[in-house]
Design a protein around this motif. Structure first.
Motif, mmCIF file in Angstrom:
data_model
loop_
_atom_site.group_PDB
_atom_site.id
_atom_site.type_symbol
_atom_site.label_atom_id
_atom_site.label_comp_id
_atom_site.label_asym_id
_atom_site.label_seq_id
_atom_site.Cartn_x
_atom_site.Cartn_y
_atom_site.Cartn_z
ATOM 1 N N MET A 1 -9.535 2.478 -5.536
ATOM 2 C CA MET A 1 -10.482 2.244 -4.465
ATOM 3 C C MET A 1 -11.872 2.230 -5.069
ATOM 4 N N LEU A 2 -12.566 1.103 -4.903
ATOM 5 C CA LEU A 2 -13.845 0.881 -5.566
ATOM 6 C C LEU A 2 -14.958 0.807 -4.524
ATOM 7 N N HIS A 3 -15.937 1.705 -4.647
ATOM 8 C CA HIS A 3 -16.989 1.860 -3.648
ATOM 9 C C HIS A 3 -18.120 0.864 -3.853
ATOM 10 N N GLY A 4 -19.064 0.890 -2.917
ATOM 11 C CA GLY A 4 -20.201 -0.019 -2.967
ATOM 12 C C GLY A 4 -21.417 0.581 -3.662
ATOM 13 N N PHE A 5 -22.483 -0.206 -3.708
ATOM 14 C CA PHE A 5 -23.733 0.178 -4.348
ATOM 15 C C PHE A 5 -24.329 1.412 -3.674
ATOM 16 N N THR A 6 -24.829 2.349 -4.458
ATOM 17 C CA THR A 6 -25.392 3.641 -4.040
ATOM 18 C C THR A 6 -24.388 4.510 -3.294
ATOM 19 N N SER A 7 -23.104 4.289 -3.535
ATOM 20 C CA SER A 7 -22.083 5.176 -2.988
ATOM 21 C C SER A 7 -21.386 5.860 -4.153
ATOM 22 N N SER A 8 -20.220 6.436 -3.910
ATOM 23 C CA SER A 8 -19.457 7.096 -4.969
ATOM 24 C C SER A 8 -18.015 7.203 -4.511
ATOM 25 N N GLY A 9 -17.162 7.684 -5.407
ATOM 26 C CA GLY A 9 -15.769 7.848 -5.041
ATOM 27 C C GLY A 9 -15.571 8.813 -3.889
#
Length: 243
Positions: free
Chosen positions: A1-9
């Protein structure tokens, strides 16, 4: 599962709670995000998504090598959806299914340089701004776990300022990647997200095997805005591919 910009796992906490009883979940922090290493000066000169695509491809390869008999599903949101597309393209023989949630694409100029939105990142983040962001997210998404909202509020402070400040052209033309894609794929769009009708038409024209679903009453963060519809669509798609 790959998150978006300025997010995290950690931004996948709700999905982890829902899916861990059935699946083994791997939700890494992308390069320059969360607790992952920062970009080197040399890496910041590379095309956008190139380093993160290599990182994601390595995770896919390791998982496939360690569990060769198990199906592998790649899920990405926003920036993570773009990375998921390219990493899956590179290892299509290892991936059983792909889910793309509102990827950020340019239609008329798919390889044009990306200028980051004006998010507060890195050392610019203060304790007050984190608290304000937490309160805003709690009002906007009351169904999400508080710890997930707190991690989301902190994520800006954990984002590499070098990545956020630069302007870089994407690594690849997403239209070429979609045209060549030979993995069962679900594209989730919404009535208030980044993928518009012109892009959906382009997807259907480029690769009619890609399943497209429009989730109502949602913006860019479809899973957070309309979780029931998101999970229903994703779970139905995955069950169809794995059974």
């Amino acid at each position: 599962m790959l998150h978006g910009f300025t997010s995290s796992g950690a931004g996948w906490t709700d999905a982890l709670r829902r899916w861990t009883p059935r699946f083994r979940i791997v939700a890494p922090d992308a390069r320059g995000h969360g607790r992952s290493q920062r970009f080197t000066d040399q890496e910041l000169t590379e095309p956008d998504f190139a380093v993160m695509t290599r990182d994601a491809a390595k995770v896919i390869q390791d998982l496939a090598d360690n569990s060769p008999q198990q199906p592998l599903v790649v899920v990405g949101h926003s920036m993570g959806a773009r990375v998921a597309l390219h990493a899956t393209e590179d290892h299509a023989d290892r991936v059983s299914a792909l889910v793309l949630e509102d990827p950020v694409w340019h239609l008329d100029y798919p390889s044009q340089p990306i200028k980051r939105y004006e998010a507060i990142v890195g050392e610019q983040v203060s304790a007050t701004s984190v608290e304000h962001e937490f309160q805003r997210l709690r009002e906007q998404h009351p169904s999400l776990p508080p710890e997930q909202l707190w991690e989301a509020s902190l994520a800006g402070s954990q984002t590499d300022p070098g990545l956020a400040a630069r302007v870089a052209a994407p690594e690849r033309d997403w239209r070429t990647s979609l045209n060549m894609l030979d993995v069962p794929t679900l594209l989730l769009a919404s009535d208030g997200g980044s993928v518009d009708n012109k892009q959906l038409a382009a997807v259907n024209r480029l690769n009619p095997t890609i399943q497209t679903t429009i989730i109502p009453n949602a913006g860019h963060s479809i899973r957070a805005d309309n979780p029931d519809a998101y999970y229903r669509a994703v779970e139905t798609f995955i069950e169809r591919q794995l059974n």
